[in-house]
Design a protein around this motif. Structure first.
Motif, PDB file in Angstrom:
ATOM      1  N   HIS A   4       0.863  -1.188   0.000  1.00  0.00           N
ATOM      2  CA  HIS A   4       0.000   0.000   0.000  1.00  0.00           C
ATOM      3  C   HIS A   4       0.894   1.229   0.000  1.00  0.00           C
ATOM      4  O   HIS A   4       1.914   1.261   0.680  1.00  0.00           O
ATOM      5  CB  HIS A   4      -0.884   0.038   1.246  1.00  0.00           C
ATOM      6  N   THR A   5       0.507   2.247  -0.760  1.00  0.00           N
ATOM      7  CA  THR A   5       1.217   3.523  -0.711  1.00  0.00           C
ATOM      8  C   THR A   5       0.201   4.649  -0.561  1.00  0.00           C
ATOM      9  O   THR A   5      -0.992   4.474  -0.827  1.00  0.00           O
ATOM     10  CB  THR A   5       2.120   3.720  -1.951  1.00  0.00           C
ATOM     11  N   PHE A   6       0.710   5.782  -0.090  1.00  0.00           N
ATOM     12  CA  PHE A   6      -0.148   6.945   0.137  1.00  0.00           C
ATOM     13  C   PHE A   6       0.105   7.970  -0.959  1.00  0.00           C
ATOM     14  O   PHE A   6       1.257   8.241  -1.326  1.00  0.00           O
ATOM     15  CB  PHE A   6       0.165   7.550   1.509  1.00  0.00           C
ATOM     16  N   SER A   7      -0.974   8.541  -1.466  1.00  0.00           N
ATOM     17  CA  SER A   7      -0.895   9.503  -2.570  1.00  0.00           C
ATOM     18  C   SER A   7      -1.670  10.760  -2.208  1.00  0.00           C
ATOM     19  O   SER A   7      -2.702  10.693  -1.539  1.00  0.00           O
ATOM     20  CB  SER A   7      -1.517   8.850  -3.815  1.00  0.00           C
ATOM     21  N   ILE A   8      -1.160  11.895  -2.655  1.00  0.00           N
ATOM     22  CA  ILE A   8      -1.919  13.153  -2.570  1.00  0.00           C
ATOM     23  C   ILE A   8      -1.965  13.762  -3.964  1.00  0.00           C
ATOM     24  O   ILE A   8      -0.922  13.954  -4.596  1.00  0.00           O
ATOM     25  CB  ILE A   8      -1.255  14.196  -1.641  1.00  0.00           C
ATOM     26  N   LEU A   9      -3.170  14.065  -4.435  1.00  0.00           N
ATOM     27  CA  LEU A   9      -3.322  14.913  -5.617  1.00  0.00           C
ATOM     28  C   LEU A   9      -3.371  16.340  -5.078  1.00  0.00           C
ATOM     29  O   LEU A   9      -4.239  16.686  -4.287  1.00  0.00           O
ATOM     30  CB  LEU A   9      -4.579  14.548  -6.407  1.00  0.00           C
ATOM     31  N   LYS A  10      -2.401  17.142  -5.467  1.00  0.00           N
ATOM     32  CA  LYS A  10      -2.140  18.434  -4.814  1.00  0.00           C
ATOM     33  C   LYS A  10      -3.070  19.545  -5.330  1.00  0.00           C
ATOM     34  O   LYS A  10      -3.740  19.391  -6.356  1.00  0.00           O
ATOM     35  CB  LYS A  10      -0.673  18.810  -5.040  1.00  0.00           C
ATOM     36  N   ALA A  81       3.815  -1.458  -4.982  1.00  0.00           N
ATOM     37  CA  ALA A  81       3.073  -0.205  -5.187  1.00  0.00           C
ATOM     38  C   ALA A  81       3.899   1.054  -4.911  1.00  0.00           C
ATOM     39  O   ALA A  81       3.716   2.067  -5.597  1.00  0.00           O
ATOM     40  CB  ALA A  81       1.816  -0.198  -4.321  1.00  0.00           C
ATOM     41  N   ILE A  82       4.796   0.995  -3.932  1.00  0.00           N
ATOM     42  CA  ILE A  82       5.539   2.210  -3.578  1.00  0.00           C
ATOM     43  C   ILE A  82       6.440   2.643  -4.736  1.00  0.00           C
ATOM     44  O   ILE A  82       6.388   3.785  -5.180  1.00  0.00           O
ATOM     45  CB  ILE A  82       6.320   1.992  -2.268  1.00  0.00           C
TER      46      ILE A  82
END
Ligand code: CMP
Length: 139
Positions: A4-10, A81-82
């Motif tokens: 699992h990875t964490f994403s931010i659409l800025k 995923a990372i």
């Protein structure tokens, strides 16, 4: 292994209505968006999220940019995923990013580079826990 990875659409991405276009590249790469919500970071939340960069000269600008508009926070699942998401993002500086990557296609500048992805399993776990409870993540 499945990660699992964490994403931010800025904010630069949400401002230009690019959530769907970026999600399409994420999904095309074989990553599954298993949690997602649109939020606005408070200054405190942005400072906590980017605490590792606190001593950098660009820290103030980074925090200001991240609170300038809504963001979309996500958990992505997939094989490796990372690294896979870092590859899909392209280089931090869009001028150095490969064609077809999110930052080459969409980013404005180093500071407004459209999306963030965790750099390691340990940071992914901390970043996911900052924004999602277990029952919001549906794999
Ligand atoms: P991100 O992957 O979110 O992690 C930290 C962010 O800091 C990075 O993307 C860039 O948007 C930003 N950043 C890195 N270097 C600089 C810089 N020299 N000037 C402004 N912003 C930067």
């Amino acid at each position: 292994a499945i990660e699992h990875t964490f994403s931010i659409l800025k904010p630069d991405a949400t401002r230009r209505n690019l959530t769907g276009a970026i999600n399409a590249l994420i999904e095309k790469a074989g990553l599954r968006i298993i949690a997602q919500k649109r939020v606005r970071f408070t200054r405190e939340q942005a400072e906590t999220f980017y605490a590792v960069h606190k001593a950098r000269p660009f820290f103030g600008e980074l925090v200001d940019t991240m609170i300038s508009g809504p963001v979309v926070v996500q958990v992505l699942e997939g094989e490796d995923a990372i690294k896979k998401y870092r590859d899909v993002l392209g280089a931090t500086d869009p001028a150095k990013a490969d064609p077809g990557t999110i930052r080459k296609e969409f980013a404005v500048s180093l500071g407004e580079n459209s999306a963030h992805g965790s750099d390691a399993p340990e940071t992914a776990a901390v970043e996911i826990a900052q924004w999602f409870s277990g029952n919001e993540i549906v794999g």
